[in-house]
Write an enzyme that holds these catalytic residues in place. Sequence first.
Site, mmCIF file in Angstrom:
data_model
loop_
_atom_site.group_PDB
_atom_site.id
_atom_site.type_symbol
_atom_site.label_atom_id
_atom_site.label_comp_id
_atom_site.label_asym_id
_atom_site.label_seq_id
_atom_site.Cartn_x
_atom_site.Cartn_y
_atom_site.Cartn_z
ATOM 1 N NE ARG A 14 119.628 32.434 19.592
ATOM 2 C CZ ARG A 14 119.704 33.041 18.390
ATOM 3 N NH1 ARG A 14 118.900 34.043 18.095
ATOM 4 N NH2 ARG A 14 120.596 32.653 17.504
ATOM 5 C CE1 TYR A 66 113.760 34.503 45.064
ATOM 6 C CE2 TYR A 66 114.611 35.644 43.147
ATOM 7 C CZ TYR A 66 114.573 34.537 43.954
ATOM 8 O OH TYR A 66 115.346 33.447 43.639
ATOM 9 C CG ASP A 71 107.639 38.059 41.241
ATOM 10 O OD1 ASP A 71 106.914 37.042 41.135
ATOM 11 O OD2 ASP A 71 108.862 38.002 41.459
ATOM 12 C CE LYS A 73 111.135 29.681 42.822
ATOM 13 N NZ LYS A 73 111.235 31.110 42.983
HETATM 14 C C1 LIG Z 1 112.169 32.168 42.621
HETATM 15 C C2 LIG Z 1 111.623 33.529 42.426
HETATM 16 C C3 LIG Z 1 112.095 34.358 41.406
HETATM 17 C C4 LIG Z 1 113.240 33.958 40.498
HETATM 18 O O1 LIG Z 1 112.898 32.907 39.689
HETATM 19 P P1 LIG Z 1 113.966 31.801 39.135
HETATM 20 O O2 LIG Z 1 113.099 30.898 38.369
HETATM 21 O O3 LIG Z 1 114.612 31.183 40.340
HETATM 22 O O4 LIG Z 1 114.954 32.565 38.315
HETATM 23 C C5 LIG Z 1 111.504 35.601 41.250
HETATM 24 N N1 LIG Z 1 110.512 36.019 42.072
HETATM 25 C C6 LIG Z 1 110.054 35.257 43.063
HETATM 26 C C7 LIG Z 1 108.966 35.769 43.949
HETATM 27 C C8 LIG Z 1 110.589 33.995 43.287
HETATM 28 O O5 LIG Z 1 110.133 33.245 44.308
#
Ligand SMILES: *Cc1c(COP(=O)(O)O)cnc(C)c1O
Length: 382
Positions: free
Chosen positions: A50, A103, A176, A201
């Site tokens: 952890r 998001y 982000d 992603k």
């Molecule tokens: C999918 C996504 C998130 C969240 O990520 P997870 O891995 O699903 O928790 C945050 N910001 C954007 C732009 C996303 O596409």
Amino acid sequence: MTDHAFATRAIHVGQEFDPTTGAIIPPIYQTSTFVQDGVGGLRGGYEYSRGGNPTRTSLETLLASLEGGKRALSFASGLAAEDALLRAVLEPGDHVVLGNDVYGGTHRLINRVHGAWGIRNTTVDLTDLDAVRSALSTDRSRVLWIETPSNPLMKISDIAALAELGHAVGALVVVDNTFASPALQNPLALGADVIVHSTTKYLGGHSDVIGGALVINDDELADKVQFIQFAAGAISAPMDAWLTTRGIKTLAVRMQKHSANAQAIAESLVGHPAIEAVYYPGLPTHPGHELAARQMSGFGGMLSVAVAGGAAAARKFAESTEVFQLAESLGGVESLIGYPAEMTHASVRGTELEVPDNIIRLSVGIEDEADLIADVRQALAR
Ligand SMILES: *Cc1c(COP(=O)(O)O)cnc(C)c1O
């Protein structure tokens, strides 16, 4: 390796071969704990997974290099990364400014989870700098949260200009960078303080792992977030970190193909009778085109369209593709199609963040360009 170009770093940083066997791929340290040589005698600085694990360290070293940052931290999901960051910097009564097309999961986290602990938020059009300035003038604005390109309408906001506005009131400027990936956009170089990724992603890139990351330049802030990560425990598991690292090796070449395919599809849909509008920053008619050309090194693989026939026609389109699979998420090698109003953006229905019900979002994969265009065309014909 740190002086090399992006594509080289993506393959090599943090990836030294195993010194005991020569294995070119470092082993996956699928272990919870580490044997000590006497109490406190740690062999590699690792004690319990952890707190730290070599496979996670590999990924973190790589991510820091790719974003041009000092430190990176890898989490169980993008939202887990966001939660750890925000809990490290916010106190009850503090205020966050977010894009009004942020998001949906980020909005839900800040509005409903952190909101219950006294965090306030304002959503604003990030392309309107005056509106951002006045939203930030609120007492105790501690975080400016930027997402560009945004989801699903691919709005482009000016990271450098927004960072100046945020810093003028002492706010932490967070970007982000999930949609662009570090292959196409490096927000730290444009003045941002922290990068957030859903590594689920483009970084992972193969739709086989959920993960998240933060890249932070300030050691004191990184220590604070690392403490939350350790104390609350939303770490990425060794296998997940390894899959993500493996995916990143091909990021540079994947992003080029994602961008080329998306550009070709966007151009093929302009003027199509079933399509009212195409939202893709690579089109010269896109309002953010010039800014994107300056701030990014490619336009990415995400695009959306407004379908002329309204909600029913949009839904029918999303259900009629054959290569594009109907699914949430984005950024994998396989093309996905989604109906945001009832899928990715269902959680913001009825709010200011609601998405029009004739919008369809495409996550354009790296399949053959002609096959993808033919698939979209046959689906629209239905
Ligand atoms: C999918 C996504 C998130 C969240 O990520 P997870 O891995 O699903 O928790 C945050 N910001 C954007 C732009 C996303 O596409």
